[in-house]
Structures are given as structure tokens and as C-alpha cells.
Write a protein that holds these residues in place. Structure first.
Motif, mmCIF file in Angstrom:
data_model
loop_
_atom_site.group_PDB
_atom_site.id
_atom_site.type_symbol
_atom_site.label_atom_id
_atom_site.label_comp_id
_atom_site.label_asym_id
_atom_site.label_seq_id
_atom_site.Cartn_x
_atom_site.Cartn_y
_atom_site.Cartn_z
ATOM 1 N N GLU A 89 0.767 -1.039 0.118
ATOM 2 C CA GLU A 89 -0.095 0.180 -0.045
ATOM 3 C C GLU A 89 0.834 1.194 -0.091
ATOM 4 O O GLU A 89 0.532 2.035 -0.776
ATOM 5 C CB GLU A 89 -1.064 0.138 1.358
ATOM 6 N N ARG A 90 2.014 1.314 0.692
ATOM 7 C CA ARG A 90 2.985 2.334 0.644
ATOM 8 C C ARG A 90 3.188 2.571 -0.732
ATOM 9 O O ARG A 90 3.369 3.960 -1.082
ATOM 10 C CB ARG A 90 4.063 2.030 1.786
ATOM 11 N N ALA A 91 3.678 1.895 -1.379
ATOM 12 C CA ALA A 91 4.259 1.659 -2.745
ATOM 13 C C ALA A 91 3.177 2.317 -3.763
ATOM 14 O O ALA A 91 3.091 3.056 -4.822
ATOM 15 C CB ALA A 91 4.767 0.388 -3.326
ATOM 16 N N GLN A 92 1.945 1.862 -3.597
ATOM 17 C CA GLN A 92 0.728 2.321 -4.135
ATOM 18 C C GLN A 92 0.456 3.645 -3.929
ATOM 19 O O GLN A 92 0.230 4.577 -4.889
ATOM 20 C CB GLN A 92 -0.667 1.456 -3.934
ATOM 21 N N VAL A 93 0.594 4.167 -2.753
ATOM 22 C CA VAL A 93 0.357 5.535 -2.491
ATOM 23 C C VAL A 93 1.469 6.483 -3.186
ATOM 24 O O VAL A 93 0.836 7.627 -3.674
ATOM 25 C CB VAL A 93 0.332 5.801 -0.882
ATOM 26 N N VAL A 94 2.449 6.111 -3.036
ATOM 27 C CA VAL A 94 3.431 6.806 -3.609
ATOM 28 C C VAL A 94 3.223 6.954 -5.094
ATOM 29 O O VAL A 94 3.409 8.156 -5.801
ATOM 30 C CB VAL A 94 4.747 6.410 -3.413
ATOM 31 N N GLY A 95 2.945 5.686 -5.853
ATOM 32 C CA GLY A 95 2.950 5.667 -7.181
ATOM 33 C C GLY A 95 1.323 6.807 -7.474
ATOM 34 O O GLY A 95 1.641 7.456 -8.643
ATOM 35 N N TRP A 96 0.345 6.648 -6.856
ATOM 36 C CA TRP A 96 -0.586 7.751 -7.241
ATOM 37 C C TRP A 96 -0.219 8.973 -6.892
ATOM 38 O O TRP A 96 -0.558 9.963 -7.567
ATOM 39 C CB TRP A 96 -1.988 7.425 -5.894
ATOM 40 N N MET A 97 0.691 9.460 -6.021
ATOM 41 C CA MET A 97 1.080 10.512 -5.604
ATOM 42 C C MET A 97 1.715 11.081 -7.041
ATOM 43 O O MET A 97 1.673 12.428 -7.498
ATOM 44 C CB MET A 97 1.887 10.685 -4.296
ATOM 45 N N HIS A 98 2.899 10.331 -7.520
ATOM 46 C CA HIS A 98 3.564 10.528 -8.648
ATOM 47 C C HIS A 98 2.527 10.870 -9.827
ATOM 48 O O HIS A 98 2.513 12.116 -10.633
ATOM 49 C CB HIS A 98 4.377 9.662 -8.889
ATOM 50 N N ARG A 99 1.449 9.958 -10.045
ATOM 51 C CA ARG A 99 0.323 10.143 -11.169
ATOM 52 C C ARG A 99 -0.252 11.427 -10.915
ATOM 53 O O ARG A 99 -0.415 12.104 -11.941
ATOM 54 C CB ARG A 99 -0.412 9.031 -11.183
#
Length: 207
Positions: A89-99
Motif C-alpha cells: 500500500e505504501r508503494a501504491q500511495v507513492v505511485g498515485w502521488m506521482h501520477r
């Protein structure tokens, strides 16, 4: 540590909501972008990129982007987590922040900075001068329309961008939608799922 920021600007707004939700208080100095204080010698010594926010740690190291600042503060203040409940989930949050930054916030920034006298020769933030490209205003509007349409689809399928609880990704999406007002654009009324989602996020941030 000391935070250098300009609360009303979009990237600082992302961090402000993070701090407020978690109840974190930090010694803070406002860097007035309207008065070009980000180009002062004293601030350049902290962040040569001349952008806010910037978090100067006690040992003099400076973190100069929202993602790194939030991740660092999350490690110090794990209560009311905003980066998920697992490594995935941490990786997914960072990914969404980038997008959200590249497809939403930057589309608005193109519209804002490539017209008018306020950003003449400052089409991108930073210490260097760059001429405006007026064609990017229309492209930014097209990108923003596509962004809203995509987020409407996402919000129709899930209550939060990651997992089953509020995360920094949700805060960032709210910040992007607020930033659209700077170019006199609102989330389309037809995006009913996105509007409902934004109200849920605002309610949680309000406590």
C-alpha cells in the motif's frame, strides 16, 4: 527541524493537509512566492532549486519535495497513518502521488504559468528563466479534462485511491482539484462520483 513553505501554493497545500490531519506542529517560515522570496540568498542556501516546501533537518540536510517530506514525517509520527497499512500500500500511495502530480497538477501548472505577466519568463519553477509557450495552455486544459474523466471512473469503483482508508494519495487528489480553481476551472458537475469522493475526503480531514 524547520519547514519553509507558502501555505496557499499547491504543493505546500498537500503537506499542510498532511500535517493538520496528523496533528504535527513544526517551526515554520513562510516564503512568499509572490514577492519572489524563494530566490533570496538565504533560501537558496537551503534549497538551490528555489521551490517550496523544504524541510531543513537538525543536521542541516534539507528535504525539498512533498513525497520525501511526508514519508520522513510519517516515520516519526506513525499515528493516523497516511501511507497505507503494508509495504504494498505504501508503494501504491507513492505511485498515485506521482501520477496525480504529473497528470493533474502539472496540467494545471501549464495552464497557469504559460500565460499572463505574473509568470513571464518563469514558465517552470526553479532558478532558471524559461519563456512561456502559450500553446501549452490549451493542451493543459485538454489534459485536465482527461484527468477529471479518469478520476471519475476511479471514484466510481472505490472509496479511496489505496486500500480502505484515507491516505496521502486522497489528500493529493483533493489538492489538485482545489488547484484547478487557480485557472478558473471546477470539477465538472457531471463527475458525480468524484464530487462525492471529495466531500468524503474533506469530511475526514475536518475530523
Amino acid at each position: 527541524m524547520k519547514l519553509y513553505t507558502f501555505d496557499i501554493a499547491p504543493n505546500p497545500r498537500r503537506l499542510t493537509m498532511f500535517l493538520q490531519y496528523k496533528g504535527i506542529e513544526i517551526d515554520t517560515q513562510q516564503i512568499d512566492l509572490g514577492k519572489l522570496e524563494q530566490f533570496s540568498d538565504s533560501f537558496r542556501a537551503i534549497n538551490p532549486d528555489c521551490s517550496v516546501p523544504a524541510l531543513e533537518l537538525d543536521d542541516g540536510i534539507a528535504l525539498v519535495d512533498v513525497v520525501s517530506i511526508c514519508l520522513y514525517l510519517e516515520s516519526l509520527h506513525p499515528e493516523k497513518p497516511l501511507f497505507g497499512k503494508s509495504d504494498l500500500e505504501r508503494a501504491q500511495v507513492v505511485g498515485w502521488m506521482h501520477r496525480l502530480f504529473t497528470s493533474g497538477l502539472m496540467a494545471i501548472a501549464d495552464m497557469l504559468r504559460n500565460q499572463g505577466d505574473m509568470f513571464k519568463d518563469r514558465a517552470l519553477p526553479g532558478p532558471g528563466n524559461l519563456k512561456q509557450i502559450p500553446e501549452l495552455v490549451e493542451r493543459g486544459r485538454i489534459r485536465l479534462d482527461q484527468f477529471f474523466a479518469r478520476m471519475e471512473e476511479v471514484c466510481a469503483e472505490q472509496d479511496y485511491l489505496v486500500g480502505d482508508a484515507l491516505t496521502q494519495a486522497d489528500i493529493d487528489l483533493l489538492a489538485v482539484c482545489e488547484f484547478a480553481g487557480w485557472v478558473k476551472v471546477s470539477v465538472p458537475e457531471s463527475c458525480t462520483n468524484l464530487h462525492a469522493y471529495l466531500e468524503r475526503v474533506r469530511a475526514q480531514l475536518a475530523g
